[in-house]
Design a protein around this motif. Structure first.
Motif, PDB file in Angstrom:
ATOM      1  N   LEU A 108       0.850  -1.194   0.000  1.00 22.87           N
ATOM      2  CA  LEU A 108       0.000   0.000   0.000  1.00 22.87           C
ATOM      3  C   LEU A 108       0.885   1.242   0.000  1.00 22.87           C
ATOM      4  O   LEU A 108       1.908   1.296   0.693  1.00 22.87           O
ATOM      5  CB  LEU A 108      -0.905  -0.013   1.229  1.00 22.87           C
ATOM      6  N   HIS A 109       0.480   2.235  -0.765  1.00 23.17           N
ATOM      7  CA  HIS A 109       1.350   3.393  -0.959  1.00 23.17           C
ATOM      8  C   HIS A 109       0.525   4.623  -1.327  1.00 23.17           C
ATOM      9  O   HIS A 109      -0.682   4.537  -1.555  1.00 23.17           O
ATOM     10  CB  HIS A 109       2.379   3.106  -2.057  1.00 23.17           C
ATOM     11  N   LEU A 110       1.209   5.757  -1.408  1.00 24.35           N
ATOM     12  CA  LEU A 110       0.630   7.027  -1.864  1.00 24.35           C
ATOM     13  C   LEU A 110       1.282   7.419  -3.175  1.00 24.35           C
ATOM     14  O   LEU A 110       2.500   7.323  -3.312  1.00 24.35           O
ATOM     15  CB  LEU A 110       0.863   8.143  -0.842  1.00 24.35           C
ATOM     16  N   ASP A 111       0.473   7.873  -4.131  1.00 23.58           N
ATOM     17  CA  ASP A 111       1.026   8.420  -5.363  1.00 23.58           C
ATOM     18  C   ASP A 111       1.529   9.836  -5.124  1.00 23.58           C
ATOM     19  O   ASP A 111       1.106  10.521  -4.176  1.00 23.58           O
ATOM     20  CB  ASP A 111      -0.039   8.448  -6.461  1.00 23.58           C
ATOM     21  N   ASN A 112       2.416  10.298  -6.001  1.00 21.58           N
ATOM     22  CA  ASN A 112       2.962  11.648  -5.869  1.00 21.58           C
ATOM     23  C   ASN A 112       3.179  12.280  -7.239  1.00 21.58           C
ATOM     24  O   ASN A 112       4.134  13.016  -7.453  1.00 21.58           O
ATOM     25  CB  ASN A 112       4.271  11.627  -5.074  1.00 21.58           C
ATOM     26  N   GLY A 124      -5.457  16.781  -5.228  1.00 19.61           N
ATOM     27  CA  GLY A 124      -4.780  16.191  -6.384  1.00 19.61           C
ATOM     28  C   GLY A 124      -5.741  15.586  -7.387  1.00 19.61           C
ATOM     29  O   GLY A 124      -6.930  15.383  -7.112  1.00 19.61           O
ATOM     30  N   ARG A 125      -5.200  15.296  -8.563  1.00 17.92           N
ATOM     31  CA  ARG A 125      -5.997  14.603  -9.565  1.00 17.92           C
ATOM     32  C   ARG A 125      -6.302  13.186  -9.099  1.00 17.92           C
ATOM     33  O   ARG A 125      -5.488  12.560  -8.418  1.00 17.92           O
ATOM     34  CB  ARG A 125      -5.246  14.567 -10.902  1.00 17.92           C
ATOM     35  N   ARG A 126      -7.473  12.698  -9.489  1.00 20.37           N
ATOM     36  CA  ARG A 126      -7.804  11.310  -9.181  1.00 20.37           C
ATOM     37  C   ARG A 126      -7.322  10.400 -10.305  1.00 20.37           C
ATOM     38  O   ARG A 126      -7.192  10.810 -11.458  1.00 20.37           O
ATOM     39  CB  ARG A 126      -9.316  11.154  -9.007  1.00 20.37           C
ATOM     40  N   ARG A 127      -7.079   9.149  -9.918  1.00 22.44           N
ATOM     41  CA  ARG A 127      -6.640   8.148 -10.886  1.00 22.44           C
ATOM     42  C   ARG A 127      -7.849   7.391 -11.420  1.00 22.44           C
ATOM     43  O   ARG A 127      -8.685   6.903 -10.658  1.00 22.44           O
ATOM     44  CB  ARG A 127      -5.668   7.161 -10.244  1.00 22.44           C
ATOM     45  N   LEU A 128      -7.930   7.313 -12.738  1.00 26.00           N
ATOM     46  CA  LEU A 128      -8.913   6.459 -13.403  1.00 26.00           C
ATOM     47  C   LEU A 128      -8.225   5.157 -13.775  1.00 26.00           C
ATOM     48  O   LEU A 128      -7.158   5.158 -14.401  1.00 26.00           O
ATOM     49  CB  LEU A 128      -9.446   7.137 -14.665  1.00 26.00           C
ATOM     50  N   HIS A 163       4.653  11.262   2.066  1.00 23.20           N
ATOM     51  CA  HIS A 163       5.324  10.206   1.316  1.00 23.20           C
ATOM     52  C   HIS A 163       4.846   8.853   1.837  1.00 23.20           C
ATOM     53  O   HIS A 163       4.329   8.750   2.959  1.00 23.20           O
ATOM     54  CB  HIS A 163       6.842  10.348   1.505  1.00 23.20           C
ATOM     55  N   THR A 164       5.042   7.808   1.035  1.00 25.61           N
ATOM     56  CA  THR A 164       4.711   6.452   1.473  1.00 25.61           C
ATOM     57  C   THR A 164       5.454   6.076   2.753  1.00 25.61           C
ATOM     58  O   THR A 164       4.941   5.295   3.565  1.00 25.61           O
ATOM     59  CB  THR A 164       5.018   5.448   0.350  1.00 25.61           C
ATOM     60  N   ASP A 165       6.643   6.637   2.972  1.00 22.71           N
ATOM     61  CA  ASP A 165       7.368   6.357   4.211  1.00 22.71           C
ATOM     62  C   ASP A 165       6.563   6.790   5.441  1.00 22.71           C
ATOM     63  O   ASP A 165       6.683   6.172   6.510  1.00 22.71           O
ATOM     64  CB  ASP A 165       8.723   7.060   4.209  1.00 22.71           C
ATOM     65  N   ASP A 166       5.757   7.840   5.306  1.00 19.16           N
ATOM     66  CA  ASP A 166       4.917   8.269   6.423  1.00 19.16           C
ATOM     67  C   ASP A 166       3.841   7.227   6.721  1.00 19.16           C
ATOM     68  O   ASP A 166       3.550   6.928   7.881  1.00 19.16           O
ATOM     69  CB  ASP A 166       4.278   9.625   6.105  1.00 19.16           C
ATOM     70  N   LEU A 167       3.259   6.664   5.679  1.00 15.93           N
ATOM     71  CA  LEU A 167       2.301   5.575   5.860  1.00 15.93           C
ATOM     72  C   LEU A 167       2.961   4.394   6.568  1.00 15.93           C
ATOM     73  O   LEU A 167       2.383   3.804   7.497  1.00 15.93           O
ATOM     74  CB  LEU A 167       1.752   5.140   4.498  1.00 15.93           C
ATOM     75  N   ARG A 168       4.166   4.052   6.169  1.00 15.29           N
ATOM     76  CA  ARG A 168       4.862   2.911   6.771  1.00 15.29           C
ATOM     77  C   ARG A 168       5.168   3.164   8.247  1.00 15.29           C
ATOM     78  O   ARG A 168       5.043   2.256   9.081  1.00 15.29           O
ATOM     79  CB  ARG A 168       6.133   2.612   5.980  1.00 15.29           C
TER      80      ARG A 168
END
Length: 230
Positions: A108-112, A124-128, A163-168
Motif C-alpha cells: 500500500l502506498h501514496l502516489d505523488n 490532487g488529480r484522481r486516478r482512473l 510520502h509512502t514512508d509516512d504511511l509505513r
C-alpha cells in the motif's frame, strides 16, 4: 473517516471486504516495511459502510466505480488528463505495484504525480483505472488519509511533503487503519484519490491475471457512468 465511495450502502457491502494491515519484514518479493493487508477478509462493519457511503467534502477525495464500456474517448484526452499507460498484474497477487528499480513489491502506498504539499494533498488529480481483464482484480484502499497520517506521526506535518514512508511509519507504530478491497470485474473501473488515500491493486484469490489501464485527471463526480449497481 476519509474514505467515501459514491455507491449505496448495499452495493458497498456486496462489492467490498475489510481487514487490518501489517508491515512486512524479510518477505520474499516485498520491500521491508511495506504495508499490506493482514487478512483474513471479512464483511465491512456496518458503521464503516455507513460512513463510506456518506458524501465526500470535495470530489477530489471521492472513490467512484465506473462502467468502462461507457467511457467517451474525449474524456481521456482533455488538457488536465495524463495517460499513465498499462500494468500487467499476475494472478493471486496480494498487492500488485512493484519498485521498478528492483522488482520488489511496495505494498500500500501514496502516489505523488502532482508533487503536492501536506495542505494540498486532498486536491490532487484522481486516478482512473480500467480493468481490461481477463481476470477480476481489486482496488485496495484505506480509511486513513495521508493528512491524518502525517498529523499523527510528524511534528513538522504542516510544512511536509507526504510520502509512502509516512504511511509505513504510521502502520509500524500500530496506529488504527482499515484496508478495504473493492471487487472490479473485467470492464469495471474506478476513480480514486490515490494521492490522498493509501491504495494498491490486488488479484488475490483469482486464477487469471489482470491488465489495468490508468489515467490521471480532474473529473467531477458523475462524469462517468457508475458501475456500482453490479
Amino acid at each position: 473517516m476519509s474514505l467515501h465511495i459514491a455507491a449505496p450502502a448495499d452495493v458497498i457491502r456486496r462489492r467490498c471486504e475489510a481487514t487490518t494491515v501489517r508491515v512486512t519484514s524479510g518477505e520474499s518479493g516485498y520491500e521491508d516495511g511495506a504495508v499490506v493487508p493482514a487478512g483474513p477478509w471479512h464483511p465491512p462493519p456496518d458503521d464503516m459502510v455507513r460512513r463510506a457511503a456518506s458524501p465526500a467534502a470535495v470530489d477530489t477525495t471521492l472513490v467512484e466505480l465506473v462502467d468502462a464500456a461507457a467511457i467517451e474517448a474525449r474524456l481521456l484526452t482533455a488538457p488536465h488528463v495524463t495517460r499513465l499507460g498499462r500494468a500487467e498484474s499476475p494472478a493471486r497477487a496480494l498487492t500488485t505495484t512493484h519498485n521498478y528499480r528492483d522488482g520488489r513489491r511496495i505494498g500500500l502506498h501514496l502516489d505523488n504525480w502532482d508533487k503536492l504539499s501536506y495542505h494540498d494533498k486532498a486536491l490532487g488529480r484522481r486516478r482512473l483505472c480500467v480493468n481490461l481483464g481477463p481476470g477480476t482484480r481489486y482496488l485496495l484502499v484505506c480509511d486513513a488519509d495521508i493528512q491524518q497520517i502525517c498529523r499523527a506521526i510528524r511534528p513538522d506535518h504542516v510544512t511536509c511533503y507526504p510520502h509512502t514512508d509516512d504511511l509505513r511509519a504510521y502502520a509500524a507504530a500500530g496506529l488504527p487503519m482499515t484496508c478495504l478491497r473493492i471487487r472490479l470485474a473485467p470492464g469495471d473501473g474506478y476513480l480514486a484519490p490515490t494521492e490522498f488515500l493509501p491504495h494498491d491493486g490486488s488479484t488475490e484469490g483469482y486464477a487469471s491475471p489482470s491488465t489495468a489501464a490508468f489515467w490521471l485527471g480532474h473529473w467531477p463526480h458523475g462524469t462517468f457512468r457508475s458501475a456500482g449497481s453490479r
